[in-house]
Design a protein around this motif. Sequence first.
Motif, PDB file in Angstrom:
ATOM      1  N   LEU A 144       0.832  -1.200   0.000  1.00 14.66           N
ATOM      2  CA  LEU A 144       0.000   0.000   0.000  1.00 14.66           C
ATOM      3  C   LEU A 144       0.872   1.257   0.000  1.00 14.66           C
ATOM      4  CD1 LEU A 144      -2.798   1.251   0.051  1.00 14.66           C
ATOM      5  CD2 LEU A 144      -2.780   1.030   2.537  1.00 14.66           C
ATOM      6  N   GLN A 145       1.943   1.233   0.769  1.00 15.94           N
ATOM      7  CA  GLN A 145       2.861   2.370   0.791  1.00 15.94           C
ATOM      8  C   GLN A 145       3.492   2.575  -0.588  1.00 15.94           C
ATOM      9  OE1 GLN A 145       5.981   2.111   3.691  1.00 15.94           O
ATOM     10  NE2 GLN A 145       6.840   4.085   3.144  1.00 15.94           N
ATOM     11  N   ASN A 146       3.893   1.497  -1.238  1.00 22.00           N
ATOM     12  CA  ASN A 146       4.470   1.616  -2.578  1.00 22.00           C
ATOM     13  C   ASN A 146       3.462   2.189  -3.575  1.00 22.00           C
ATOM     14  OD1 ASN A 146       7.015   0.683  -1.902  1.00 22.00           O
ATOM     15  ND2 ASN A 146       6.489  -1.458  -2.303  1.00 22.00           N
ATOM     16  N   LEU A 147       2.198   1.797  -3.454  1.00 15.99           N
ATOM     17  CA  LEU A 147       1.161   2.342  -4.338  1.00 15.99           C
ATOM     18  C   LEU A 147       0.996   3.845  -4.122  1.00 15.99           C
ATOM     19  CD1 LEU A 147      -1.541  -0.482  -4.102  1.00 15.99           C
ATOM     20  CD2 LEU A 147      -0.013   0.020  -6.036  1.00 15.99           C
ATOM     21  N   ARG A 148       1.143   4.288  -2.862  1.00 13.93           N
ATOM     22  CA  ARG A 148       1.078   5.723  -2.580  1.00 13.93           C
ATOM     23  C   ARG A 148       2.282   6.438  -3.161  1.00 13.93           C
ATOM     24  NH1 ARG A 148      -0.064   4.169   2.825  1.00 13.93           N
ATOM     25  NH2 ARG A 148       2.014   4.887   3.426  1.00 13.93           N
TER      26      ARG A 148
ATOM     27  N   ASN B 214       4.421   5.617  -5.616  1.00 11.38           N
ATOM     28  CA  ASN B 214       4.538   5.698  -7.077  1.00 11.38           C
ATOM     29  C   ASN B 214       3.329   6.362  -7.748  1.00 11.38           C
ATOM     30  OD1 ASN B 214       2.547   3.717  -7.410  1.00 11.38           O
ATOM     31  ND2 ASN B 214       4.031   2.063  -7.588  1.00 11.38           N
ATOM     32  N   GLY B 215       2.352   6.813  -6.953  1.00 10.86           N
ATOM     33  CA  GLY B 215       1.233   7.573  -7.490  1.00 10.86           C
ATOM     34  C   GLY B 215       0.100   6.743  -8.055  1.00 10.86           C
ATOM     35  N   THR B 216       0.142   5.431  -7.849  1.00  5.11           N
ATOM     36  CA  THR B 216      -0.927   4.565  -8.346  1.00  5.11           C
ATOM     37  C   THR B 216      -2.229   4.837  -7.627  1.00  5.11           C
ATOM     38  OG1 THR B 216       0.699   2.850  -8.831  1.00  5.11           O
ATOM     39  CG2 THR B 216      -1.594   2.152  -8.715  1.00  5.11           C
ATOM     40  N   ILE B 217      -2.137   5.171  -6.354  1.00  7.51           N
ATOM     41  CA  ILE B 217      -3.332   5.402  -5.540  1.00  7.51           C
ATOM     42  C   ILE B 217      -3.248   6.799  -4.919  1.00  7.51           C
ATOM     43  CG2 ILE B 217      -2.331   4.307  -3.499  1.00  7.51           C
ATOM     44  CD1 ILE B 217      -5.085   3.181  -2.896  1.00  7.51           C
ATOM     45  N   LYS B 218      -4.335   7.536  -5.018  1.00 11.94           N
ATOM     46  CA  LYS B 218      -4.395   8.878  -4.435  1.00 11.94           C
ATOM     47  C   LYS B 218      -4.828   8.766  -2.978  1.00 11.94           C
ATOM     48  CE  LYS B 218      -5.635  10.908  -8.846  1.00 11.94           C
ATOM     49  NZ  LYS B 218      -6.684  11.563  -9.606  1.00 11.94           N
ATOM     50  N   PHE B 219      -4.364   9.708  -2.174  1.00  8.39           N
ATOM     51  CA  PHE B 219      -4.696   9.690  -0.748  1.00  8.39           C
ATOM     52  C   PHE B 219      -4.653  11.103  -0.191  1.00  8.39           C
ATOM     53  CE2 PHE B 219      -0.145   9.511  -1.048  1.00  8.39           C
ATOM     54  CZ  PHE B 219       0.303  10.265   0.018  1.00  8.39           C
TER      55      PHE B 219
END
Length: 110
Positions: free
Chosen positions: A77-81, A83-88
């Motif tokens: 989940l941290q990697n997705l944040r 690299n910009g795959t997931i917005k938060f």
Amino acid sequence: MATRKAPENRPTLSFLSKAKINTMEADQLLTKKDLELFKQELFEFIRHQHQNENPAPGEWLRSKEVRTMLKISPGTLQNLRINGTIKFNKIGGAIYYSKDEITRLLSSGL
């Protein structure tokens, strides 16, 4: 009314000369009232921004809920944040994710 002399062991502002005080401009001084007004304006600005940008509270998920839905580890989940795959959105120390964003990721086959 008689003025009181400061006790000997108590610091005074005698190091400020009257010349320095007299040369200060009135618009350079902040009063408690100025700070209170600024605080009110800042709170109103933040409240206005918060209402205009954020969806309803029910549309946000915390990290644990997202990890459960996507069946991923905290590191993934941290990697997705990162690299910009997931917005938060980070508010204080908590991270929130848009429920629509997570649904989109699930439908894309992440």
